[in-house]
Scaffold this motif. Sequence first.
Motif, PDB file in Angstrom:
ATOM      1  N   GLY A   1       0.793  -1.229   0.000  1.00 40.06           N
ATOM      2  CA  GLY A   1       0.000   0.000   0.000  1.00 40.06           C
ATOM      3  C   GLY A   1       0.821   1.273   0.000  1.00 40.06           C
ATOM      4  N   ASP A   2       2.132   1.152   0.084  1.00 39.40           N
ATOM      5  CA  ASP A   2       2.994   2.339   0.129  1.00 39.40           C
ATOM      6  C   ASP A   2       4.064   2.200  -0.955  1.00 39.40           C
ATOM      7  OD1 ASP A   2       4.480   4.560   0.805  1.00 39.40           O
ATOM      8  OD2 ASP A   2       4.418   4.163   2.951  1.00 39.40           O
ATOM      9  N   ILE A   3       4.285   3.292  -1.667  1.00 42.42           N
ATOM     10  CA  ILE A   3       5.211   3.188  -2.803  1.00 42.42           C
ATOM     11  C   ILE A   3       6.417   4.126  -2.663  1.00 42.42           C
ATOM     12  CG2 ILE A   3       3.502   2.374  -4.464  1.00 42.42           C
ATOM     13  CD1 ILE A   3       3.186   5.286  -5.367  1.00 42.42           C
TER      14      ILE A   3
ATOM     15  N   ILE B   1      12.545   6.336  -1.386  1.00 46.47           N
ATOM     16  CA  ILE B   1      13.849   6.992  -1.162  1.00 46.47           C
ATOM     17  C   ILE B   1      14.533   6.394   0.071  1.00 46.47           C
ATOM     18  CG2 ILE B   1      15.018   9.164  -0.627  1.00 46.47           C
ATOM     19  CD1 ILE B   1      12.889  10.630  -2.184  1.00 46.47           C
TER      20      ILE B   1
ATOM     21  N   ASN C   1      15.508   2.711  -0.469  1.00 46.79           N
ATOM     22  CA  ASN C   1      16.680   2.586  -1.355  1.00 46.79           C
ATOM     23  C   ASN C   1      17.974   2.928  -0.617  1.00 46.79           C
ATOM     24  OD1 ASN C   1      14.969   1.908  -3.390  1.00 46.79           O
ATOM     25  ND2 ASN C   1      15.101   3.850  -4.491  1.00 46.79           N
TER      26      ASN C   1
ATOM     27  N   VAL D   1       8.742  -1.791  -3.791  1.00 48.93           N
ATOM     28  CA  VAL D   1       7.715  -1.068  -3.031  1.00 48.93           C
ATOM     29  C   VAL D   1       6.371  -1.779  -3.157  1.00 48.93           C
ATOM     30  CG1 VAL D   1       8.876   1.155  -3.360  1.00 48.93           C
ATOM     31  CG2 VAL D   1       7.132   0.441  -4.993  1.00 48.93           C
TER      32      VAL D   1
ATOM     33  N   LEU E   1       5.993   5.044   4.912  1.00 54.18           N
ATOM     34  CA  LEU E   1       5.918   6.495   5.064  1.00 54.18           C
ATOM     35  C   LEU E   1       4.506   6.934   5.416  1.00 54.18           C
ATOM     36  CD1 LEU E   1       7.907   9.100   3.480  1.00 54.18           C
ATOM     37  CD2 LEU E   1       5.515   9.393   2.945  1.00 54.18           C
ATOM     38  N   LEU E   2       3.525   6.218   4.872  1.00 53.80           N
ATOM     39  CA  LEU E   2       2.134   6.647   5.049  1.00 53.80           C
ATOM     40  C   LEU E   2       1.534   6.087   6.333  1.00 53.80           C
ATOM     41  CD1 LEU E   2       0.891   5.986   1.421  1.00 53.80           C
ATOM     42  CD2 LEU E   2       1.515   8.179   2.418  1.00 53.80           C
TER      43      LEU E   2
ATOM     44  N   GLY F   1      10.834   4.921   8.644  1.00 54.04           N
ATOM     45  CA  GLY F   1       9.979   5.731   7.772  1.00 54.04           C
ATOM     46  C   GLY F   1       9.271   6.806   8.563  1.00 54.04           C
ATOM     47  N   ALA F   2       8.732   7.776   7.824  1.00 47.57           N
ATOM     48  CA  ALA F   2       8.215   9.001   8.451  1.00 47.57           C
ATOM     49  C   ALA F   2       7.200   8.758   9.554  1.00 47.57           C
ATOM     50  CB  ALA F   2       7.609   9.888   7.382  1.00 47.57           C
TER      51      ALA F   2
END
Lengths: 210, 389
Positions: free
Chosen positions: A98-100, A103, A106, A124, A148-149, A178-179
């Motif tokens: 569900g998250d692409i 950065i 990688n 991803v 991230l999401l 991730g964020a």
Amino acid sequence: MAEQLEKVQAAVSDLDLDNIAPLVREALDAGQAPKDVLGAMCSGMAKVGELFEQGEYYLADLVLAGEGMKEGVAILEPLLVGEALEKKGKVVACTVKGDIHDIGKNLVCTMLSTSGFDVVDLGVDVHEDRIVEAVRSNDADAVALSVLLTSMVDSIGDVVKALESAGLREKVKIAIGGACTTQELADRYGIDALGRDAVEAVRIFEGFCA
Amino acid sequence: MAMSSIERVTAALELREPDRVPTMDVMEEYSNIYEILGKKPVPLGFLVDNKYASRLFDLACPLVNKLHLIDREMDHFSHDRVDASVRMGYDSVWTMHVPIWRFPDSKTATDIYGRYYDLVVDHKGNIGTPMYRGGLLSGPDDWDAWDKKDILRLPERANRAFSHIQKDFGNDIFILGSFLFGLFETCWQPFGFERFAVMIRREKEFMRRYIKFYEDLYCMMIEAWADAGLPGAVYSDDQAYRSGPMLNPKMMEEFFGDSFRRITETAHRLGMKIVVHTDGDVYPLIGWFADCGFDGVHALEPTAGVELAKVKEMVGDRMCLLGNVDVTHILVDATREEVFADIKQRIADAGKGGGYIVAPTNSHPGMRLERLRWMLEAVEEYGHYPLKV
């Protein structure tokens, strides 16, 4: 360290992108072993990581160093075929279902590879079944999950459940980053470690595979 | 006498003490906005998800693009979202107007700048904000050949949409115009971050020329917003992650400093306030934002380690602070007591003397209207000057 290798290392750590490939060739021409040239590049990359942690370098600098590494490794790769390179461990890495965003993922892959890990990058938006399959088929030691999401954090739980169902959870350590990741989230899903950035990720996986 | 929303927000942006700490709406989610307006949304997610409907949409995409149907929908949406902000009782609203999407097929979107995205469907069956997947440009030749016609039409479109919005709601709420994207994001996303990291070192002259194009566009957008009567703008440009700025701050100044200063000068010359928005850990950039002339800084994400009291100490005498209300827990699943305690703390950290506007850090599908209403109630409870927090 030989002068040619020092130059290679410095070109990577100074982000001297235009000179990495020429200096790699120069070192090879001077008779340096490809494995040692690769080692010098990896040392340069480790220095980049240190400078990132000290606040001297930024995300784009890490990426730039990674691009420089790719250019150097492209020259070395054909010469390294058949060389037995010592690996610290095998890590399956991906951005969750569900998250692409890629950065961060990688960068983690680049930093782990240059730090001596064997990395299986699944890309991803990866379904948990693919992760289970990759862990099994590669006999992996650890899993790196990027998200991230905030809306996709439950995908982390899906991976944990899938590994448990496959009887693999005890075999692998899992780190997330991730964020939107927090310690609370890591605790909720029984994750082994939370990484703030790609440099910290190296330390985490070194700890996992020690 | 109580200030109007316009006076309250203006005072905060000018670092004066208003009668109450103002609020800003940042919501971009269709489902919440429609709920506020009492509209029944048509969940168009089936056009992406459903096997048969998506085939039909595939066939219709060229027509949708040619007739600019989604651009028109964006005009309505911007109007609706300001209407919803007024009804919720906010003092100001960050209003995106983004007629930029094109649809090659039912699964993908592109934009007029050269990015491509995956189309996503949210939990209520609506098509959500497309997810950035990568860039369509690989270098200077691609950019030179890129059709810029729709980009250059943006100011005119924005002027038309915002004139209507300002006429209908400009007396009720302080409208901050905005569009996607800022210079930094536009600099890297159409190329991808890896390519950008190399280009900004190896192809400096091209990057400068490319940035100048968007600097000119941004100034034209500000002129269009000013002409529509908007009192402010949000310069939205994510420049940081949790680990800090994406690009070295020295390079940010080298490549973007003059552009940022021209953008803020343009806004000020036209009598507008301008606030910079970026996600992430912004400590290394925040003083520079003030140097560049921004009136305020938004997001200040607590999940990226940004502490409001620290930011107040760093730049509170030079810029208004906006945001810092968490969208991962507080506005998602916190209790009423937690929301009230959190807002009380934000006001205590940054409200003293003015210069703080309460706002969520971002728009997020998980945000619940009930929590947003509690946030506004908490501002009423604790936000009146003289502060008692």
